[in-house]
Enzyme design. Structure first.
Site, PDB file in Angstrom:
ATOM      1  N   GLN A   3      60.895  38.606  24.532  1.00 43.45           N
ATOM      2  CA  GLN A   3      61.079  39.936  25.134  1.00 43.45           C
ATOM      3  C   GLN A   3      60.839  39.937  26.647  1.00 43.45           C
ATOM      4  O   GLN A   3      60.906  40.995  27.264  1.00 43.45           O
ATOM      5  CB  GLN A   3      60.144  40.960  24.465  1.00 43.45           C
ATOM      6  CG  GLN A   3      60.395  41.179  23.003  1.00 43.45           C
ATOM      7  CD  GLN A   3      61.765  41.806  22.715  1.00 43.45           C
ATOM      8  OE1 GLN A   3      62.429  42.347  23.600  1.00 43.45           O
ATOM      9  NE2 GLN A   3      62.198  41.728  21.473  1.00 43.45           N
TER      10      GLN A   3
ATOM     11  N   CYS B 214      59.045  43.540  12.538  1.00 41.76           N
ATOM     12  CA  CYS B 214      58.491  42.202  12.268  1.00 41.76           C
ATOM     13  C   CYS B 214      57.107  42.050  12.886  1.00 41.76           C
ATOM     14  O   CYS B 214      56.764  40.987  13.437  1.00 41.76           O
ATOM     15  CB  CYS B 214      59.416  41.095  12.774  1.00 41.76           C
ATOM     16  SG  CYS B 214      61.006  41.095  11.968  1.00 41.76           S
TER      17      CYS B 214
ATOM     18  N   ASP C 294      55.582  33.141  23.745  1.00 44.67           N
ATOM     19  CA  ASP C 294      56.782  33.685  23.113  1.00 44.67           C
ATOM     20  C   ASP C 294      57.416  34.636  24.130  1.00 44.67           C
ATOM     21  O   ASP C 294      56.941  35.747  24.334  1.00 44.67           O
ATOM     22  CB  ASP C 294      56.388  34.421  21.822  1.00 44.67           C
ATOM     23  CG  ASP C 294      57.546  35.187  21.207  1.00 44.67           C
ATOM     24  OD1 ASP C 294      58.626  35.244  21.814  1.00 44.67           O
ATOM     25  OD2 ASP C 294      57.357  35.737  20.100  1.00 44.67           O
TER      26      ASP C 294
ATOM     27  N   LYS D 188      69.206  37.728  22.836  1.00 50.37           N
ATOM     28  CA  LYS D 188      68.509  38.860  23.475  1.00 50.37           C
ATOM     29  C   LYS D 188      68.720  38.828  24.986  1.00 50.37           C
ATOM     30  O   LYS D 188      68.223  39.687  25.706  1.00 50.37           O
ATOM     31  CB  LYS D 188      67.007  38.808  23.159  1.00 50.37           C
ATOM     32  CG  LYS D 188      66.677  39.073  21.681  1.00 50.37           C
ATOM     33  CD  LYS D 188      65.187  39.026  21.464  1.00 50.37           C
ATOM     34  CE  LYS D 188      64.791  38.836  20.016  1.00 50.37           C
ATOM     35  NZ  LYS D 188      64.783  40.054  19.226  1.00 50.37           N
TER      36      LYS D 188
ATOM     37  N   HIS E  99      54.813  39.055  17.065  1.00 51.79           N
ATOM     38  CA  HIS E  99      55.942  39.123  16.135  1.00 51.79           C
ATOM     39  C   HIS E  99      55.648  38.123  15.009  1.00 51.79           C
ATOM     40  O   HIS E  99      54.996  37.098  15.238  1.00 51.79           O
ATOM     41  CB  HIS E  99      57.196  38.701  16.905  1.00 51.79           C
ATOM     42  CG  HIS E  99      58.481  38.840  16.172  1.00 51.79           C
ATOM     43  ND1 HIS E  99      58.898  37.932  15.217  1.00 51.79           N
ATOM     44  CD2 HIS E  99      59.464  39.767  16.254  1.00 51.79           C
ATOM     45  CE1 HIS E  99      60.079  38.305  14.757  1.00 51.79           C
ATOM     46  NE2 HIS E  99      60.450  39.416  15.366  1.00 51.79           N
TER      47      HIS E  99
HETATM   48  N1  PMP Z   1      59.347  37.051  19.119  1.00 55.34           N
HETATM   49  C1  PMP Z   1      59.590  38.284  19.581  1.00 55.34           C
HETATM   50  C2  PMP Z   1      58.593  38.938  20.508  1.00 55.34           C
HETATM   51  C3  PMP Z   1      60.750  38.945  19.195  1.00 55.34           C
HETATM   52  O1  PMP Z   1      60.995  40.178  19.654  1.00 55.34           O
HETATM   53  C4  PMP Z   1      61.673  38.293  18.349  1.00 55.34           C
HETATM   54  C5  PMP Z   1      62.940  38.988  17.882  1.00 55.34           C
HETATM   55  N2  PMP Z   1      62.766  40.303  17.460  1.00 55.34           N
HETATM   56  C6  PMP Z   1      61.366  37.001  17.908  1.00 55.34           C
HETATM   57  C7  PMP Z   1      60.198  36.411  18.320  1.00 55.34           C
HETATM   58  C8  PMP Z   1      62.285  36.257  17.004  1.00 55.34           C
HETATM   59  O2  PMP Z   1      63.497  35.983  17.639  1.00 55.34           O
HETATM   60  P1  PMP Z   1      64.718  35.415  16.812  1.00 55.34           P
HETATM   61  O3  PMP Z   1      64.908  36.336  15.638  1.00 55.34           O
HETATM   62  O4  PMP Z   1      65.871  35.470  17.781  1.00 55.34           O
HETATM   63  O5  PMP Z   1      64.374  34.032  16.388  1.00 55.34           O
END
Ligand code: PMP
Length: 416
Positions: free
Chosen positions: A213, A374, A210, A236, A133
């Site tokens: 997910q 993203c 990270d 999430k 991401h």
């Molecule tokens: N890493 C991953 C794998 C994600 O799916 C996301 C959110 N889509 C993020 C980081 C970023 O999370 P946040 O927008 O809650 O900071």
């Protein structure tokens, strides 16, 4: 014995009962019952979490760590209890290793700005994967630009798996940090995180995971994983927005400089000098998201009562059911066909742009995500500008998948 055999499964009746805990799911959209399939972007909130926030503001509001009066003392106790709860949830060695941030994005930026700025030098390598991401890519890219360090990227295979031979080649003693996603939000791939951590540790390289997910969909045992940093977002995990979790091993938190300066992160201040507080306070300047952190503990209790292993198995069954049906539609191309996947189904349709898919599905009451998620380099890797993505939760049912597939067939007929 497989995971699915070892846990008592969530059956359709239980999934429906759990769904009734989520008031937002009781609505109609464009005259159709809402089918919410954008759980990788954010999950809905159960009534207990909503009540916890409302109750806090109605009866308990008082700032943490500062007051000597009852409201403040109770808020401080509940805030600290949430930290302990999160530490137990992740099996961290100590609550002091849990830092509250605003989200996964801020957590990774924190590590880049503190650990990264202090310990990454010119010529060092930072190793990420091609499925990260942007939150786990841009902070490292910018740090490398600032430090004249090198961002190394492990490529991914056509199935959307990390190329582990390439990982082995790129993991040299020049690497000073490995930063990888546990589960890809764009592909659903579950990465071999234990293997990655073991191999990096064999060369004394710290690993940031990270877990945005993974934490909401599988049980995570940080002491067993042995990663050095781990992060996820409360929103999430069926909790409120505005709260992120950063776990860091104490040996790193102790040597990292603070992230921001101000109140609450100090031990003592004079005009000449400040002595910083110990972790985690050292990394939590200013008034935190108190109600949200406290309500996160309620979300953790709610999930723990269901059981993360049961959730993982159930969501995987939904994925298998959805994948089989989607593969029957010749116009469908699945993006991300790894052998080990979480409940995320990314796809494109011949003739239709993902945004058209998303818009037409919305008219059917179905909420999915359309875009690059993203993860623009992932889109580039598969030669698509975007994908449509359905992502599952324990409150989804086979009927939700049937509605999805029926709506996808409507799109196919319109565009072909
Ligand atoms: N890493 C991953 C794998 C994600 O799916 C996301 C959110 N889509 C993020 C980081 C970023 O999370 P946040 O927008 O809650 O900071």
């Amino acid at each position: 014995m497989s995971a699915s055999q070892s846990v008592n499964p969530i059956d359709p009746a239980e999934a429906l009962r759990l769904r009734s805990d989520f008031p937002v799911l009781r609505q109609q959209v464009h005259g159709k019952p809402l089918v919410y399939l954008d759980n990788a972007a954010t999950t809905q909130k159960p009534q207990v979490v909503i009540d916890r926030i409302a109750n806090y503001y109605a009866h308990e509001n008082g700032t943490v760590r500062r007051g000597v009066y009852k409201l403040s003392e109770q808020s401080t106790r509940d805030f600290d209890a949430s930290r302990t709860k999160v530490a137990q949830f992740l099996n961290a060695a100590s609550p002091s290793e849990i830092i509250f941030t605003r989200g996964t994005t801020e957590s990774i930026n924190l590590v880049a700005a503190t650990y990264g700025r202090k310990f990454i030098q010119a010529g060092d390598h930072i190793l990420i994967s091609a499925m990260e991401h942007h939150a786990n890519l841009v902070p490292w890219q910018q740090l490398c630009l600032e430090k004249d360090a090198v961002l190394q990227v492990v490529p991914i295979t056509d199935a959307g798996e990390m190329d582990m031979d390439a990982f082995d080649r790129l993991l040299t003693d020049r690497v000073k940090l490995v930063a990888v996603g546990h589960v890809s939000n764009a592909l659903g791939t579950v990465n071999p995180i234990r293997e990655i951590i073991e191999k990096a540790h064999a060369l004394d390289i710290p690993v940031l995971v990270d877990g945005a997910q993974s934490a909401p969909h599988m049980s995570v045992d940080l002491q067993a994983l042995d990663c050095d940093f781990f992060t996820f977002s409360a929103h999430k995990l069926y909790g409120p927005t505005g709260v992120g979790i950063l776990y860091g091993k104490m040996k790193y938190l102790e040597i990292m400089p603070p992230y921001q300066f101000g109140g609450d992160m100090i031990h003592s201040v004079s005009f000449e000098k400040t002595v910083f507080a110990k972790p985690p306070a050292k990394f939590e300047a200013g008034t935190p998201a108190i109600a949200e952190v406290i309500a996160l503990a309620t979300a953790v209790d709610y999930l723990s009562a269901i059981g993360l292993d049961r959730i993982g198995v159930y969501e995987h069954e939904l994925l298998a059911y959805a994948t089989a049906q989607m593969l029957e539609i010749p116009e469908v191309r699945l993006i991300g066909t790894a052998s080990h996947k979480a409940g995320i189904l990314s796809f494109t349709l011949k003739g239709a742009h993902p945004h058209d898919i998303g818009t037409i599905l919305d008219r059917e009451g179905i909420a999915i995500r359309a875009g690059h998620h993203c993860a623009q380099p992932v889109m580039e890797r598969f030669g698509v500008p975007a994908t449509a993505r359905a992502s599952f939760s324990f409150y989804n049912t086979r009927e939700d998948i049937d509605a999805l597939v029926k709506a996808v067939r409507i799109v196919v007929n319109l565009f072909n």
